[in-house]
Design an enzyme around this catalytic site. Structure first.
Site, PDB file in Angstrom:
ATOM      1  N   GLY A   1      65.312  31.517  65.221  1.00 50.83           N
ATOM      2  CA  GLY A   1      65.378  30.995  63.868  1.00 50.83           C
ATOM      3  C   GLY A   1      66.201  31.898  62.980  1.00 50.83           C
ATOM      4  O   GLY A   1      66.587  33.005  63.366  1.00 50.83           O
TER       5      GLY A   1
ATOM      6  N   PRO B   1      67.316  34.443  59.806  1.00 48.73           N
ATOM      7  CA  PRO B   1      66.672  35.672  59.319  1.00 48.73           C
ATOM      8  C   PRO B   1      65.698  35.385  58.184  1.00 48.73           C
ATOM      9  O   PRO B   1      65.899  34.479  57.380  1.00 48.73           O
ATOM     10  CB  PRO B   1      67.855  36.523  58.826  1.00 48.73           C
ATOM     11  CG  PRO B   1      69.063  35.940  59.474  1.00 48.73           C
ATOM     12  CD  PRO B   1      68.783  34.482  59.650  1.00 48.73           C
ATOM     13  N   GLY B   2      64.654  36.189  58.134  1.00 45.57           N
ATOM     14  CA  GLY B   2      63.742  36.132  57.006  1.00 45.57           C
ATOM     15  C   GLY B   2      62.670  35.080  57.072  1.00 45.57           C
ATOM     16  O   GLY B   2      61.950  34.880  56.094  1.00 45.57           O
TER      17      GLY B   2
ATOM     18  N   LYS C   1      59.791  35.833  61.968  1.00 42.64           N
ATOM     19  CA  LYS C   1      59.665  35.894  63.426  1.00 42.64           C
ATOM     20  C   LYS C   1      59.010  37.201  63.871  1.00 42.64           C
ATOM     21  O   LYS C   1      58.094  37.202  64.689  1.00 42.64           O
ATOM     22  CB  LYS C   1      61.052  35.747  64.070  1.00 42.64           C
ATOM     23  CG  LYS C   1      61.771  34.463  63.753  1.00 42.64           C
ATOM     24  CD  LYS C   1      63.083  34.344  64.488  1.00 42.64           C
ATOM     25  CE  LYS C   1      64.058  35.434  64.105  1.00 42.64           C
ATOM     26  NZ  LYS C   1      64.465  35.365  62.684  1.00 42.64           N
TER      27      LYS C   1
ATOM     28  N   SER D   1      80.164  18.712  64.893  1.00 39.89           N
ATOM     29  CA  SER D   1      79.289  17.907  64.039  1.00 39.89           C
ATOM     30  C   SER D   1      79.912  17.526  62.708  1.00 39.89           C
ATOM     31  O   SER D   1      79.324  16.737  61.961  1.00 39.89           O
ATOM     32  CB  SER D   1      77.971  18.654  63.788  1.00 39.89           C
ATOM     33  OG  SER D   1      78.207  19.851  63.086  1.00 39.89           O
TER      34      SER D   1
ATOM     35  N   LYS E   1      69.648  21.420  59.199  1.00 39.70           N
ATOM     36  CA  LYS E   1      70.605  20.758  58.305  1.00 39.70           C
ATOM     37  C   LYS E   1      69.882  19.955  57.227  1.00 39.70           C
ATOM     38  O   LYS E   1      70.292  19.947  56.061  1.00 39.70           O
ATOM     39  CB  LYS E   1      71.528  19.858  59.123  1.00 39.70           C
ATOM     40  CG  LYS E   1      72.463  20.632  60.056  1.00 39.70           C
ATOM     41  CD  LYS E   1      73.271  19.704  60.946  1.00 39.70           C
ATOM     42  CE  LYS E   1      74.190  20.493  61.877  1.00 39.70           C
ATOM     43  NZ  LYS E   1      74.956  19.609  62.787  1.00 39.70           N
TER      44      LYS E   1
END
Length: 804
Positions: free
Chosen positions: A367, A369-370, A373, A690, A733
């Site tokens: 995932g 940062p912040g 985890k 994408s 997203k």
């Protein structure tokens, strides 16, 4: 060797059957011996001072059972002692005397009747048997001969020492003489007291003969060692003698502590309960260590190696908290959201209740940062009652960091895995491998490859560190790895772990985290209370909306800390302040808004479309701009696009040109213009398929003169057949679109299953439309044209574009 007058073996009888008692510690006084002793204990000093001036005063000298007792009673003394005459008294200082005593004969205590001012007892004199027979003569001769041999092996003694033995004819007196002069290292107080209590002369001579025999053997072995004569010795007796000799030599050299250290090390390893295979190696290394000189480098290397073995938790574990409710409660207290992670840990706890032999899980949290985890590992350890350790792997390039260095290298140590287990002190901690995607590779090896064994449940029960070179069981360790993206993690390593994606937080999550965790934490960190600074809900919303735009909450915590610092300065200056963190106060402290809603202003003109992108830091919105100019039908791509994204742009332009007639665009006009497709932020490399849908919308918007709706964003890969294909990172997203205020998002229809992971409050606030072909896109995203460009479709014709 001090001696007495042989004629004194029949001492004069005392006037009474009572004598003062002088306790003696750490030694035994024998008849036929003249010895000086130091007197400093209060009772003994009073006794000596009472005897001053008396000629031929007699005292009873008895040894203490334990030398640690300072003022013994009769219970702490032996019952047999020696009557002695005080030969000389020398004053050494205040309350300190040196007394020379001449042992006369044995006695037994009949009764004690005084402790003060000094000890006094009634005694029974033990007469010496003077009966001699052949056996006693033989024993005496043997003792005399053995003692001469001992003296012959001691070259530092005066030459006439052996002649003293000839002056003593009685076997009993000879035994007393020899015993009194025996070194304490070879005969303890208990051994000498046993000889003193041997009233039978034959028994006494046998005891002394055995003692002399042991000393004779010691001296013989010493001579053999000095002359380097290698002869086979009797293992049991000789090994004992050698060890005693080695101990004495080391004590003389000031190295006497080595054996104690080695013995202590052996005991520590025994308490560690190492496996049988390890114990075999340990015994061999301990044997080598005993034979090494302390000054040698190999001694310290081997000792350090054994200390590592002793310190590792071979058998020590903590008891897991297996209550599902307790585990769930601990996780909820520390983290908001993250339901998928919590569910997996609760499942593991439930299985452990049913199967106690279940191996530890190996989880990979991926995932931005912040998002928590790493802190999840600490929370999981607390919820299960396990120890927690963290290994930072970011930037690690050496395989030895994982598996350790071999002991042949100077300064070698075990790898970080075993170091963490030593620090944890148990073999079942929660071990966080932080930033596994940021390990590197160089000539020293690949640390990711070394982790393959560590993280394989079928192999890590026999993990072998290069330094230990012994198998260590890692199967009970709960490994938690963290990473920001997949790119830096080798496929085989990912295959060994259970992957759990940790998404970014929604706005609602951030508000809850700030309110419940960050604000109290920062107030405490800055020495403030709610009375000094109160954060209002609108104030927290202002910080979240206008000063942070991230997937995690690190930036949010820094902004809250900045607000706290401003108040802390005022308090430190002595001001009696009570501030309320309203939106206005937040803006006053943090300055102008750092993030403004730029969707509307940037998408009011044709040729600008809003796309969605995935980054290691979470989802982001991006703008794709297109413009036209006179030319020859060329396409210019800028904005640091990589190969895949450039191909997506080419595909979008080619599709628009192929459908020019359906879009009511003049093909000849398209040949007379050049198209320029650009993505802002040149410094950031961009790649991936994408953005194909967004590029198509931007180019079509430009050529049709119809702006793209400002509240719409889109993502999806396109093909030349007009198909919209699935993409990754849909959840991230959508969270980015939610943060940016987007209210309508187009995603590929084949990504429908990804919506299960999207928080419900996000789905409630965003209209999500599934598209499977490019024919569906333009009617959903285009506004009516503000002006119809030359050769473009009319407003009425836009309704027909659904059939592109």
């Amino acid at each position: 060797m001090p001696t007495g007058d042989p004629s004194s073996r029949t001492p004069p009888s005392p006037d009474a059957d009572s004598v003062p008692i002088l306790p003696l510690r750490n030694s035994v006084l024998f008849p036929m011996s003249v010895v000086p002793i130091n007197v400093g204990r209060p009772r003994s000093v009073r006794l000596v001072e009472d005897l001053l001036g008396r000629e031929r005063a007699l005292v009873g000298v008895i040894s203490q059972r334990s030398p640690d007792v300072d003022e013994p009673t009769f219970k702490e003394l032996y019952s047999v002692g020696t009557v002695a005459r005080v030969v000389k008294v020398i004053r050494l200082g205040p309350n300190n005397y040196s007394v020379v005593l001449n042992g006369l004969g044995r006695f037994r205590v009949k009764s004690a009747f005084s402790l003060e001012p000094y000890m006094r007892a009634r005694i029974e004199r033990i007469p010496e048997s003077l009966v001699r027979d052949v056996e006693l003569e033989a024993l005496g001769a043997g003792l005399r001969e053995a003692t001469r041999e001992v003296l012959g092996l001691m070259p530092n003694l005066p030459r006439d020492t052996a002649g003293i033995l000839d002056n003593v004819r009685e076997p009993g007196a000879l035994a007393d003489l020899i015993a009194s002069n025996f070194p304490q290292a070879q005969a303890s107080v208990g051994d000498k007291q046993e000889i003193l209590e041997a009233f039978d002369v034959k028994a006494r001579v046998r005891l002394v003969l055995a003692m002399v025999g042991r000393q004779l053997e010691v001296l013989r072995v010493k001579k053999e060692i000095s002359s380097m004569v290698q002869e086979e010795m009797g293992k049991s007796q000789r090994e004992y003698i050698l060890r005693q000799q080695m101990k004495s030599i080391k004590e003389e050299l000031g190295e006497g502590g080595d054996d104690d250290e080695i013995e202590e090390l052996r005991e520590r390893i025994r308490r560690a309960k190492v496996p049988a295979e390890v114990d075999k190696v340990v015994r061999k290394q301990l044997s080598r260590l005993r034979s090494m000189a302390q000054q040698s480098a190999e001694f310290n290397v081997t000792k350090t190696y054994l200390e590592w073995i002793a310190d590792l938790p071979w058998s020590k574990t903590t008891v897991d908290k297996l209550s599902v409710e307790s585990v769930r409660r601990c996780l909820d207290e520390d983290h908001l959201g993250l339901e998928k992670v919590k569910k997996r840990i609760v499942e593991y706890s439930a299985i452990r209740q049913l199967r106690t032999d279940k191996k530890g899980p190996i989880l990979l949290f991926i995932g931005p940062p912040g998002v928590g985890k790493t802190s999840l590992g600490k929370s999981i350890a607390r919820s299960m009652g396990r120890r927690y350790e963290r290994i930072a792997l970011g930037g690690v390039r050496d395989e030895a960091e994982i598996r350790g260095h071999r002991r042949t290298y100077v300064g070698a140590l075990p790898g970080r895995i075993l170091q963490a287990l030593k620090k944890a002190g148990t073999k079942n901690p929660v071990l966080v491998l932080d930033e596994v995607d940021k390990m590197g590779v160089d000539l020293r090896g690949d640390p990711a490859a070394a982790l393959l064994e560590v993280l394989d449940p079928e192999q890590n029960s026999t993990f072998q560190d290069h330094y230990l070179d012994l198998p260590f069981d890692l199967s009970q360790v709960m490994f938690l790895a963290t990473a920001n993206n997949w790119d830096g993690i080798p496929g085989p390593l990912v295959d060994r772990m259970e992957v759990i994606e940790v998404p970014g937080y929604t706005r609602t999550d951030k508000l809850g985290i700030a309110r419940e965790f960050l604000v109290p934490k920062q107030l405490s960190a800055h020495g403030l209370t709610d009375e000094r600074l109160e954060f209002t809900e609108p104030g927290i919303e202002a910080v979240v909306d206008h000063y942070t735009r991230e997937a995690g909450v690190r930036g949010l915590e820094r902004q809250i800390a900045a607000v706290c610092r401003a108040t802390a300065v005022k308090v430190a200056e002595g001001n009696d302040v009570r501030e309320v963190a309203t939106p206005e106060h937040v803006e006053q402290v943090l300055g102008p808004h750092k993030h403004r809603p730029e969707i509307a202003e940037r998408t009011l003109q044709p040729g600008v479309a809003t796309g969605l992108a995935w980054t290691p830091a979470g989802g982001e919105i991006l703008f794709i701009e297109a413009t036209k100019m006179p030319g020859k039908g060329n396409v210019v791509l800028t904005g640091n696009m990589r190969n895949v994204m450039q191909e997506s742009a080419s595909t979008a332009v080619s599709f628009v040109r192929s459908k020019a007639d359906r879009l009511h665009l003049d093909p000849e006009w398209l040949k007379e213009i050049d198209l320029h497709v650009h993505i802002p932020q040149h410094g950031t490399p961009k790649d991936g398929p994408s953005a194909g849908v967004t590029m198509f919308a931007a180019v079509a918007s430009l050529l049709l003169g119809a702006p793209v709706r400002s509240d719409v964003a889109m993502t999806g890969e396109i093909s030349l057949r007009g198909r919209v294909m699935p993409v990754g990172g849909v959840k991230e997203k959508l969270l980015a679109a939610h943060r940016a205020g987007i209210r309508h998002v187009l995603i590929p229809a084949k990504n429908r299953r990804d919506l299960e992971d999207v928080p419900q409050d996000v789905k409630d606030q965003i209209k999500i439309t599934m598209v499977s072909s490019m024919e569906e896109i333009l009617p959903l995203v285009l506004e009516p044209p503000r002006r119809a460009p030359a050769q473009s479709a009319s407003p009425e014709e836009l309704e027909e574009q659904a059939g592109v």
